[in-house]
Design an enzyme around this catalytic site. Structure first.
Site, short mmCIF file in Angstrom:
data_model
loop_
_atom_site.label_atom_id
_atom_site.label_comp_id
_atom_site.label_asym_id
_atom_site.label_seq_id
_atom_site.Cartn_x
_atom_site.Cartn_y
_atom_site.Cartn_z
N GLY A 196 43.27 22.00 27.49
CA GLY A 196 42.05 21.49 26.88
C GLY A 196 41.57 20.20 27.49
O GLY A 196 40.84 20.19 28.48
N SER A 197 42.03 19.09 26.94
CA SER A 197 41.52 17.79 27.35
C SER A 197 42.14 17.30 28.67
O SER A 197 41.80 16.21 29.14
CB SER A 197 41.80 16.76 26.25
OG SER A 197 41.17 17.15 25.05
N GLU A 233 28.87 11.37 25.51
CA GLU A 233 29.14 12.53 24.65
C GLU A 233 29.82 12.09 23.36
O GLU A 233 29.47 12.54 22.27
CB GLU A 233 30.04 13.55 25.40
CG GLU A 233 30.37 14.75 24.52
CD GLU A 233 31.20 15.82 25.22
OE1 GLU A 233 31.57 15.62 26.39
OE2 GLU A 233 31.46 16.85 24.58
N THR A 276 36.70 22.55 30.23
CA THR A 276 37.90 23.08 29.59
C THR A 276 38.28 24.46 30.13
O THR A 276 37.42 25.31 30.35
CB THR A 276 37.69 23.17 28.07
OG1 THR A 276 37.44 21.85 27.60
CG2 THR A 276 38.91 23.73 27.36
N GLU A 277 39.58 24.67 30.31
CA GLU A 277 40.07 25.96 30.81
C GLU A 277 41.02 26.57 29.78
O GLU A 277 41.58 25.86 28.95
CB GLU A 277 40.81 25.74 32.14
CG GLU A 277 39.90 25.15 33.19
CD GLU A 277 40.55 25.09 34.56
OE1 GLU A 277 41.79 25.23 34.66
OE2 GLU A 277 39.79 24.90 35.53
N PRO A 278 41.19 27.89 29.86
CA PRO A 278 42.11 28.54 28.92
C PRO A 278 43.50 27.93 28.98
O PRO A 278 44.20 27.88 27.98
CB PRO A 278 42.12 30.00 29.39
CG PRO A 278 40.82 30.19 30.10
CD PRO A 278 40.52 28.87 30.74
N ALA A 328 31.00 22.80 31.98
CA ALA A 328 32.20 23.63 31.93
C ALA A 328 33.38 22.85 32.51
O ALA A 328 33.51 22.71 33.73
CB ALA A 328 31.99 24.93 32.69
N GLN A 351 32.73 19.20 -3.53
CA GLN A 351 33.27 19.02 -4.88
C GLN A 351 32.12 18.77 -5.87
O GLN A 351 32.12 19.31 -6.97
CB GLN A 351 34.22 17.82 -4.83
CG GLN A 351 35.50 17.92 -5.62
CD GLN A 351 36.24 19.23 -5.55
OE1 GLN A 351 36.43 19.80 -4.47
NE2 GLN A 351 36.65 19.73 -6.70
#
Lengths: 248, 378
Positions: B132-133, B241, B127-129, B125, B335
């Site tokens: 982001g990065s 990651e 990332t926060e509201p 955990a 396609q």
């Protein structure tokens, strides 16, 4: 107690088998091979017997060409302590294999010989029975349950009428059926450790056996191709189509 | 002929994984996608099959192997055609390494061993509201109170967030910026922790959550590494990651290619198989060409990581190359499939929906470019 498990390298069960154009056999070039699935079940049972404390040593054995070493490595990754490779590049028929395995079984003094009930390549279903016969020891085929107790083993077999339980004196040959167990997934550390376990390579001469070819393959042919189906719209149409073919 | 990186052992392991995926995952994946969650039982089975342990130290139940095994795991899991499966089943791949590498012996026993055994689920955990990065500016605060930290704040887009037992959480223990960040393992049953599910465009079977911490008391013993030294551990974690996200992009692009090839051979239009049209053959060659290029790049990066190098710029560019290439390949696959690819249930349909998450998650395309530029001194 020592267990000897025979394993065979066969074309993987997922491969769509193709017959060679000259009818001399099936295509094996560039085809994936793996351990005969019934032999995996035999290996799994040997490992479970050891986990229950009934077995102290597991020896895997195979007969065939150099590439069979891969199959022995899988057996070692399953949990065999060591392996014996009877090297023979030519065709090996069930009687030759049985004589060689019987000689190894005798030499090793193993109390139990476990094998798949048949190999999925030739479906011969002979080797285990022949080993027992050659050594004049007990046999129990198509095992769906194996219980070892001291000098005896109780083997349950699935037969048409239900389940049959046999008691055999050890040493004995037990061939295993599909529902005996579900082989485990080989874990990476076990696959890696298997590399370091010993494989003894011997020749048929070392066990005093000569290659025998009791049967000769005349021709290999694919099954007839399935004819194209016909879509019918109504049950009446279906009935008359079946009648026209003389099927009802 | 011998491959420079992949050995017989990789192949033997791959066969085991293939059997596992065919038997345990493929028949159930649509059900799990609809349920928006993986069963816990799957983690235990995956541990038995030995795929959760890859890359972790043996001392805590792992299997220390080269990074190519991680690529093999990703390739085989990808055959089920669900990115959510990989993200959630392997969420410990981002949640657990900081504990395994920086944590003490007791923390490894508590937080790593049960996860590798498939008994517990781990999540990361960061990332926060509110951002982001931007890891250096996280706002979730942990205030020391005796033997505990009192945590307040929230985290969002947390993979496996609804089910996770151990949440490796970035918190602010010090002042502003990167020097004030610590890592805490917050346990799932901590009073004051609430979670709400997020419903997504793809990755449905992965339970993504927003987490709220309201005066959560977390033992100081759950802090990973020294206080205010969490930033480096987080950044190191990103390297692997990103390699794994690139592996995922490659693996799904290859599934798109294989699915398209099989479909083009089977599908009849205008009285002939689709593949007998030059335009389709060229599409397939173009797809394969991109995949080959991504794979070569991926293998090189994996090799460098195996050599204990940390090629941050190259990994950033690789992630961008692999994920944008997947977008292109998945588009071509759709396609080729035409209407059949637009239907739910087709692998390419799901993969197409799941391309975007890979160009965003684990460092967005734009952040990756900026990071690469900085690393190369532009």
């Amino acid at each position: 107690m020592k267990v000897l498990v025979s394993v065979k390298r066969v074309v993987d069960y997922n491969v769509r088998i193709q017959v060679k154009s000259d009818g001399s056999g099936v295509v094996t070039d560039g085809v994936k091979f793996s351990m005969n699935p019934f032999d995996e079940i035999a290996m799994e049972e040997a490992v479970r017997l050891r986990e229950k404390g009934k077995v102290t040593e597991i020896v895997a054995v195979t007969i065939g060409g150099a590439k069979n070493e891969e199959t022995l490595r899988s057996a070692l990754a399953f949990g065999a302590d060591r392996a014996i490779h009877i090297k023979e590049e030519g065709e090996v028929q069930p009687l030759t294999a049985a004589k060689a395995f019987a000689a190894v079984l005798k030499k090793e003094g193993a109390q139990l010989f476990l094998c798949g009930k048949q190999a999925i390549d030739d479906d011969a279903n002979q080797t285990g029975q022949m080993v027992a016969s050659l050594l004049d020891i007990a046999q129990a085929t198509f095992a769906s349950k194996v219980e070892v107790d001291g000098s005896k083993a109780q083997i349950t077999r699935e037969i048409d009428a239900g389940l049959e339980t046999l008691e055999v004196d050890l040493p004995a040959v037990v061939s295993v059926d599909l529902r005996l167990n579900e082989p485990r997934y080989l874990k990476l550390p076990d696959i890696m450790k298997a590399k370091k376990k010993p494989i003894e390579t011997i020749g048929l001469g070392d066990v005093g056996v000569a290659v025998e070819a009791g049967t000769k393959t005349v021709k290999v042919a694919p099954p007839p191709a399935r004819a194209k189906g016909v879509m019918v719209k109504t049950v009446d149409e279906l009935v008359s189509a079946l009648k026209a073919k003389g099927l009802v | 002929m011998k491959h420079p990186f992949y050995t017989e052992d990789h192949e033997a392991f791959r066969q085991q994984l293939r059997r596992f995926v065919e038997k345990e995952i493929a028949p159930n994946i649509d059900k799990w996608e609809a349920a928006e969650e993986l069963p816990r039982e799957l983690h235990r089975k995956a541990a038995e099959a030995g795929l959760l342990q890859i890359g972790f130290p043996e001392a805590c139940g792992g299997a220390e192997v080269d990074p190519f095994y991680g690529i093999v795991v990703t390739e085989e899991l990808a055959r089920a055609g669900s990115g959510g499966l990989i993200a959630s089943l392997m969420s410990h791949g981002i949640g657990t390494p900081p504990v395994a590498h920086v944590g003490n012996a007791e923390q490894k026993e508590r937080f790593v061993r049960p996860v590798l055994a498939g008994e517990k689920i781990a999540a990361l955990a960061i990332t926060e509201p509110g951002g982001g990065s931007d890891v250096a500016n996280i706002r979730t605060r942990a205030v020391r109170d005796g033997d505990h930290y009192v945590v307040n704040g929230s985290k969002t887009f947390i993979t496996s967030g609804m089910r996770a037992d151990f949440i490796t959480t970035a918190v602010r223990t010090g002042g502003d910026g990167m020097g004030g960040v610590s890592l805490l393992v917050i346990e799932g049953n901590t009073p004051g922790l609430t979670r709400s599910p997020l419903h997504k465009m793809g990755w449905w079977c992965s339970d993504t959550a927003t987490l709220y911490f309201d005066n959560c008391r977390v033992p100081v013993a759950n802090r990973i590494g020294p206080e205010n030294a969490g930033f480096m551990a987080i950044m190191m974690n990103f390297n692997n990651e990103r390699l794994m996200l690139a592996a995922q992009a490659w693996a799904f692009a290859q599934v798109c290619y294989e699915e398209s090839l099989a479909y083009a051979r089977e599908r009849q239009t205008f009285g002939k198989p689709l593949i007998r049209n030059q335009v389709i053959r060229h599409k397939l060659v173009d797809m394969r060409t991109r995949n080959e290029a991504v794979k070569a790049n991926l293998d090189m990066a994996a090799w460098r990581i195996g050599q204990k190098q940390f090629p941050v710029a190259e990994l950033s560019m690789l992630k961008n190359f692999a994920t944008t290439s997947l977008e292109w390949v998945a588009n071509e696959a759709m396609q080729i499939f035409g209407g059949a690819g637009y239907l739910r249930g087709a692998k390419v349909e799901r993969i197409y929906r799941e391309t975007k998450v890979l160009t965003i998650g684990g460092g967005s395309l734009e952040i990756m470019k900026d990071l690469a530029a900085k690393q190369m001194g532009y």
